[in-house]
Design a protein around this motif. Structure first.
Motif, PDB file in Angstrom:
ATOM      1  N   TRP A   8      61.194  25.398  78.204  1.00  0.00           N
ATOM      2  CA  TRP A   8      60.937  24.509  79.333  1.00  0.00           C
ATOM      3  C   TRP A   8      59.532  24.704  79.894  1.00  0.00           C
ATOM      4  CZ3 TRP A   8      63.642  20.400  79.729  1.00  0.00           C
ATOM      5  CH2 TRP A   8      64.946  20.375  79.252  1.00  0.00           C
ATOM      6  N   ASN A   9      58.968  25.861  79.804  1.00  0.00           N
ATOM      7  CA  ASN A   9      57.591  26.068  80.268  1.00  0.00           C
ATOM      8  C   ASN A   9      56.619  25.256  79.407  1.00  0.00           C
ATOM      9  OD1 ASN A   9      58.188  27.774  82.416  1.00  0.00           O
ATOM     10  ND2 ASN A   9      58.245  29.582  81.098  1.00  0.00           N
ATOM     11  N   GLU A  10      56.873  25.210  78.103  1.00  0.00           N
ATOM     12  CA  GLU A  10      56.028  24.415  77.202  1.00  0.00           C
ATOM     13  C   GLU A  10      56.168  22.922  77.512  1.00  0.00           C
ATOM     14  OE1 GLU A  10      53.376  23.349  74.254  1.00  0.00           O
ATOM     15  OE2 GLU A  10      53.775  25.351  75.060  1.00  0.00           O
ATOM     16  N   VAL A  11      57.384  22.485  77.798  1.00  0.00           N
ATOM     17  CA  VAL A  11      57.619  21.079  78.148  1.00  0.00           C
ATOM     18  C   VAL A  11      56.862  20.716  79.422  1.00  0.00           C
ATOM     19  CG1 VAL A  11      59.378  19.410  78.882  1.00  0.00           C
ATOM     20  CG2 VAL A  11      59.849  20.942  76.968  1.00  0.00           C
ATOM     21  N   ARG A  16      52.248  18.066  82.279  1.00  0.00           N
ATOM     22  CA  ARG A  16      51.073  18.153  83.160  1.00  0.00           C
ATOM     23  C   ARG A  16      49.815  17.710  82.412  1.00  0.00           C
ATOM     24  NH1 ARG A  16      52.326  23.547  84.215  1.00  0.00           N
ATOM     25  NH2 ARG A  16      54.276  23.465  85.298  1.00  0.00           N
ATOM     26  N   ALA A  17      49.688  18.115  81.148  1.00  0.00           N
ATOM     27  CA  ALA A  17      48.520  17.716  80.359  1.00  0.00           C
ATOM     28  C   ALA A  17      48.511  16.201  80.137  1.00  0.00           C
ATOM     29  CB  ALA A  17      48.518  18.451  79.014  1.00  0.00           C
ATOM     30  N   SER A  18      49.654  15.631  79.882  1.00  0.00           N
ATOM     31  CA  SER A  18      49.766  14.191  79.688  1.00  0.00           C
ATOM     32  C   SER A  18      49.429  13.435  80.972  1.00  0.00           C
ATOM     33  CB  SER A  18      51.172  13.838  79.217  1.00  0.00           C
ATOM     34  OG  SER A  18      51.310  12.444  79.086  1.00  0.00           O
ATOM     35  N   ALA A  23      45.665  10.150  84.127  1.00  0.00           N
ATOM     36  CA  ALA A  23      44.883   9.974  85.354  1.00  0.00           C
ATOM     37  C   ALA A  23      43.408   9.791  85.025  1.00  0.00           C
ATOM     38  CB  ALA A  23      45.088  11.161  86.280  1.00  0.00           C
ATOM     39  N   GLN A  24      42.890  10.562  84.076  1.00  0.00           N
ATOM     40  CA  GLN A  24      41.486  10.430  83.691  1.00  0.00           C
ATOM     41  C   GLN A  24      41.231   9.079  83.031  1.00  0.00           C
ATOM     42  OE1 GLN A  24      40.610  13.780  81.201  1.00  0.00           O
ATOM     43  NE2 GLN A  24      40.100  15.122  82.937  1.00  0.00           N
ATOM     44  N   ALA A  25      42.165   8.633  82.210  1.00  0.00           N
ATOM     45  CA  ALA A  25      41.991   7.338  81.525  1.00  0.00           C
ATOM     46  C   ALA A  25      42.008   6.186  82.511  1.00  0.00           C
ATOM     47  CB  ALA A  25      43.080   7.153  80.477  1.00  0.00           C
ATOM     48  N   LEU A  26      42.800   6.322  83.575  1.00  0.00           N
ATOM     49  CA  LEU A  26      42.915   5.234  84.551  1.00  0.00           C
ATOM     50  C   LEU A  26      41.873   5.324  85.657  1.00  0.00           C
ATOM     51  CD1 LEU A  26      46.800   5.022  84.876  1.00  0.00           C
ATOM     52  CD2 LEU A  26      45.284   3.524  83.579  1.00  0.00           C
ATOM     53  N   GLU A  27      41.139   6.413  85.703  1.00  0.00           N
ATOM     54  CA  GLU A  27      40.128   6.587  86.739  1.00  0.00           C
ATOM     55  C   GLU A  27      39.046   5.536  86.556  1.00  0.00           C
ATOM     56  OE1 GLU A  27      36.658   9.733  87.632  1.00  0.00           O
ATOM     57  OE2 GLU A  27      38.635  10.585  87.283  1.00  0.00           O
ATOM     58  N   ALA A  28      38.747   4.811  87.621  1.00  0.00           N
ATOM     59  CA  ALA A  28      37.769   3.724  87.552  1.00  0.00           C
ATOM     60  C   ALA A  28      36.422   4.178  88.086  1.00  0.00           C
ATOM     61  CB  ALA A  28      38.275   2.513  88.325  1.00  0.00           C
TER      62      ALA A  28
END
Length: 191
Positions: A8-11, A16-18, A23-28
């Motif tokens: 579960w820690n890996e999940v 969080r990474a996803s 968030a970075q991809a949607l940052e305008a």
């Protein structure tokens, strides 16, 4: 049967990474906007260059009696089966009547009469080419729709055969001048 062990820690770490990547991809931000505009400009330039050296003008080929015609796709709104066309008493002979197109009445002109091909009895079969002209919403009844084809303007031969032709392409296909057709239709009588 043994169950697989879930870390579960890996999940949670992957989630969080996803979320961070999303968030970075949607940052305008200004850098991101500039990247998108640059990429879009490159794609549009490539598309325009491909069109400039493209094979020709996209057209729809259709038949009236034994003659073959083409109409540029930019002049077409849609192609409908010919059905339920109601004659309008007192209308000029080049008009077959009106048909209901999604709740709006559209005039239908007889392609055979307008283009002076063999005029015969109008049957229930065929198609209506709804032309794309604001203020002149009209359909042109044709006998059959053949295919889509690109026609190169430099390959057109000009003929004095008809005032409705932009030229004649290979295979004896007449490329219609839709503006001339509409001018003829609307000068003979109102819709």
């Amino acid at each position: 049967m043994k169950r697989a062990h879930i870390d579960w820690n890996e999940v949670k770490h992957r989630l969080r990474a996803s979320e961070s990547a999303t968030a970075q991809a949607l940052e305008a931000g200004p850098r991101r906007i500039e990247e998108v505009y640059t990429r879009r400009a490159i794609e549009l330039a490539r598309t325009a260059a491909e069109r400039a050296v493209g094979r020709g003008v996209p057209t729809l080929l259709f038949r009236l009696a034994q003659e073959r015609y083409a109409i540029e796709l930019k002049d077409l709104a849609e192609v409908l089966p010919f059905k339920r066309c109601v004659p309008v008493p007192g209308s000029p002979p080049q008009f077959l009547g009106v048909m209901n197109v999604r709740g709006e009445l559209r005039s239908v002109a007889d392609g055979r009469r307008i283009l002076a091909t063999a005029v015969g009895a109008v049957g229930d079969s065929g198609f209506v080419l709804m032309l794309r002209r604001p203020g002149q919403e009209i359909g042109l009844k044709v006998d059959d729709v053949d295919e889509l084809r690109e026609i190169r303007r430099e390959d057109l031969t000009h003929s004095g055969k008809s005032g409705f032709a932009q030229g004649i392409a290979s295979g004896a296909v007449v490329l219609l001048d839709v503006d001339a057709v509409l001018a003829s239709v609307f000068s003979r009588g109102s819709v």
